[in-house]
Design a protein around this motif. Structure first.
Motif, short mmCIF file in Angstrom:
data_model
loop_
_atom_site.label_atom_id
_atom_site.label_comp_id
_atom_site.label_asym_id
_atom_site.label_seq_id
_atom_site.Cartn_x
_atom_site.Cartn_y
_atom_site.Cartn_z
N ARG A 75 37.38 2.71 2.32
CA ARG A 75 37.39 3.75 2.16
C ARG A 75 36.30 4.25 1.72
NH1 ARG A 75 44.05 3.73 2.46
NH2 ARG A 75 43.92 4.09 5.01
N THR A 76 35.85 4.00 0.74
CA THR A 76 34.82 4.08 -0.40
C THR A 76 33.38 3.77 -0.11
OG1 THR A 76 34.47 2.09 -1.69
CG2 THR A 76 36.54 3.88 -2.87
N HIS A 77 33.42 3.11 1.02
CA HIS A 77 32.45 2.88 1.95
C HIS A 77 32.01 3.83 3.31
CE1 HIS A 77 30.88 -0.72 0.02
NE2 HIS A 77 32.58 -1.00 -0.10
N GLY A 78 33.34 4.93 3.81
CA GLY A 78 33.09 5.36 4.59
C GLY A 78 34.21 4.88 5.61
N TYR A 79 34.77 3.76 5.85
CA TYR A 79 35.20 3.58 6.44
C TYR A 79 36.72 3.87 6.78
CZ TYR A 79 32.33 -1.02 6.95
OH TYR A 79 31.86 -1.74 7.16
N ASN A 80 37.01 3.82 8.74
CA ASN A 80 38.71 5.15 8.95
C ASN A 80 39.05 4.01 9.22
OD1 ASN A 80 40.32 6.02 10.28
ND2 ASN A 80 39.03 6.62 11.74
N PRO B 4 46.35 -9.08 7.32
CA PRO B 4 46.96 -9.16 6.70
C PRO B 4 46.81 -10.35 4.82
CG PRO B 4 48.67 -9.50 8.26
CD PRO B 4 47.23 -9.43 8.67
N GLY B 5 46.61 -10.47 3.85
CA GLY B 5 45.97 -10.98 3.21
C GLY B 5 45.11 -11.19 2.94
N GLU B 6 43.81 -10.39 3.39
CA GLU B 6 42.28 -10.27 3.21
C GLU B 6 42.51 -9.24 2.05
OE1 GLU B 6 38.60 -9.01 5.54
OE2 GLU B 6 40.89 -8.32 6.75
N VAL B 7 41.64 -9.89 1.16
CA VAL B 7 41.25 -9.54 -0.08
C VAL B 7 39.75 -9.28 -0.62
CG1 VAL B 7 43.58 -10.16 -1.22
CG2 VAL B 7 41.29 -11.77 -1.75
N PHE B 8 38.97 -9.72 -0.21
CA PHE B 8 37.57 -9.81 0.27
C PHE B 8 36.79 -8.56 0.96
CE2 PHE B 8 37.70 -13.89 -1.54
CZ PHE B 8 37.77 -14.29 -2.89
N CYS B 9 36.03 -7.56 0.13
CA CYS B 9 35.43 -6.71 1.42
C CYS B 9 34.19 -6.80 2.02
CB CYS B 9 34.83 -5.87 0.18
SG CYS B 9 33.72 -4.25 1.19
N ARG B 10 33.74 -7.31 3.16
CA ARG B 10 33.00 -7.74 4.06
C ARG B 10 31.64 -6.61 4.58
NH1 ARG B 10 36.54 -9.26 9.36
NH2 ARG B 10 38.75 -8.95 8.40
N VAL B 11 31.38 -6.07 3.69
CA VAL B 11 30.57 -5.28 2.86
C VAL B 11 29.15 -5.92 2.48
CG1 VAL B 11 29.54 -2.93 2.61
CG2 VAL B 11 31.40 -2.96 3.57
N ARG B 12 28.58 -5.90 3.53
CA ARG B 12 26.90 -6.63 2.89
C ARG B 12 26.93 -6.47 1.25
NH1 ARG B 12 23.11 -9.05 6.53
NH2 ARG B 12 23.03 -10.86 5.71
N ASP B 13 26.51 -7.16 0.67
CA ASP B 13 26.09 -7.05 -1.17
C ASP B 13 26.79 -6.22 -1.74
OD1 ASP B 13 23.64 -8.30 -0.97
OD2 ASP B 13 22.85 -6.94 -0.42
N CYS B 14 28.25 -6.23 -1.66
CA CYS B 14 29.04 -5.36 -2.02
C CYS B 14 29.63 -6.41 -3.21
CB CYS B 14 30.39 -4.85 -1.14
SG CYS B 14 31.91 -3.83 -2.13
N GLU B 15 30.47 -5.73 -4.47
CA GLU B 15 30.76 -6.28 -5.77
C GLU B 15 32.18 -6.57 -5.14
OE1 GLU B 15 32.99 -5.68 -9.66
OE2 GLU B 15 31.00 -4.13 -9.40
N LYS B 16 32.45 -6.14 -3.86
CA LYS B 16 33.93 -6.64 -3.94
C LYS B 16 33.71 -7.76 -2.39
CE LYS B 16 36.17 -4.55 -6.89
NZ LYS B 16 36.76 -5.24 -8.11
N SER B 17 32.51 -7.77 -2.41
CA SER B 17 32.64 -9.44 -1.52
C SER B 17 32.48 -10.62 -2.05
CB SER B 17 31.16 -9.02 -0.75
OG SER B 17 30.04 -9.22 -1.51
N ARG B 18 32.21 -10.52 -3.44
CA ARG B 18 32.60 -11.92 -4.75
C ARG B 18 33.77 -11.67 -4.97
NH1 ARG B 18 27.58 -9.51 -4.62
NH2 ARG B 18 27.48 -8.01 -6.29
N SER B 19 34.38 -10.49 -5.07
CA SER B 19 35.12 -10.98 -6.61
C SER B 19 36.34 -9.62 -5.74
CB SER B 19 35.32 -9.25 -7.61
OG SER B 19 35.79 -9.13 -8.56
#
Length: 149
Positions: A67-72, A39-54
């Protein structure tokens, strides 16, 4: 920001430092193989993803983004997190910040140790005080910065 994290200093550090400094653990999965989010997590943990920096605007938005990365991804709860989930969230953010600070302090101590050795007279063959470079001497400083109230 989730109400449950308003008094959690590590969460504010996560928001401030999440896009530049943090090393995230891999996502955990539930018994159905679905990624679970904190709860509260807002940064993507996928390496080199734009949302890991924003950051995204909410954990719900992060769920959709993953889900756009294919995660269930496990569905979000329709209610406030249970006390056990709140405690787990506090602990996750606290541990994330402690691990990052240990890493930073360890790297700093290692650099200082290397610089000391370069500057020492090679004839003396002395070792630095923090041989393993883990920054242990700084470990207990500012403990309250990790507190959630």
């Amino acid at each position: 920001m989730p109400v449950l994290l308003r008094n959690c200093n590590p969460y504010y550090q996560y928001l401030a430092r999440g896009h530049t400094e943090l090393s995230y653990p891999p996502y955990k999965k539930n018994s159905d193989g679905q990624v679970t989010l904190i709860p509260g997590e807002v940064f993507c943990r996928v390496r080199d993803c734009e949302k890991s920096r924003s950051p995204v605007s909410s954990t719900s938005s992060l769920r959709s983004h993953l889900r756009t990365h294919g995660y269930n991804v496990e569905e979000g709860k329709k209610r406030s997190p249970a006390l056990a989930d709140q405690t787990a969230a506090f602990q996750w953010f606290e541990q994330l910040m402690k691990n990052q600070d240990k890493k930073i302090n360890g790297e700093k101590a290692k650099r200082e140790h290397e610089n000391e050795n370069k500057n020492k007279n090679e004839d003396k063959g002395e070792e630095g005080e923090d041989e393993d470079g883990d920054g242990d001497e700084d470990e207990d400083e500012d403990e309250d910065k990790y507190e959630c109230y």
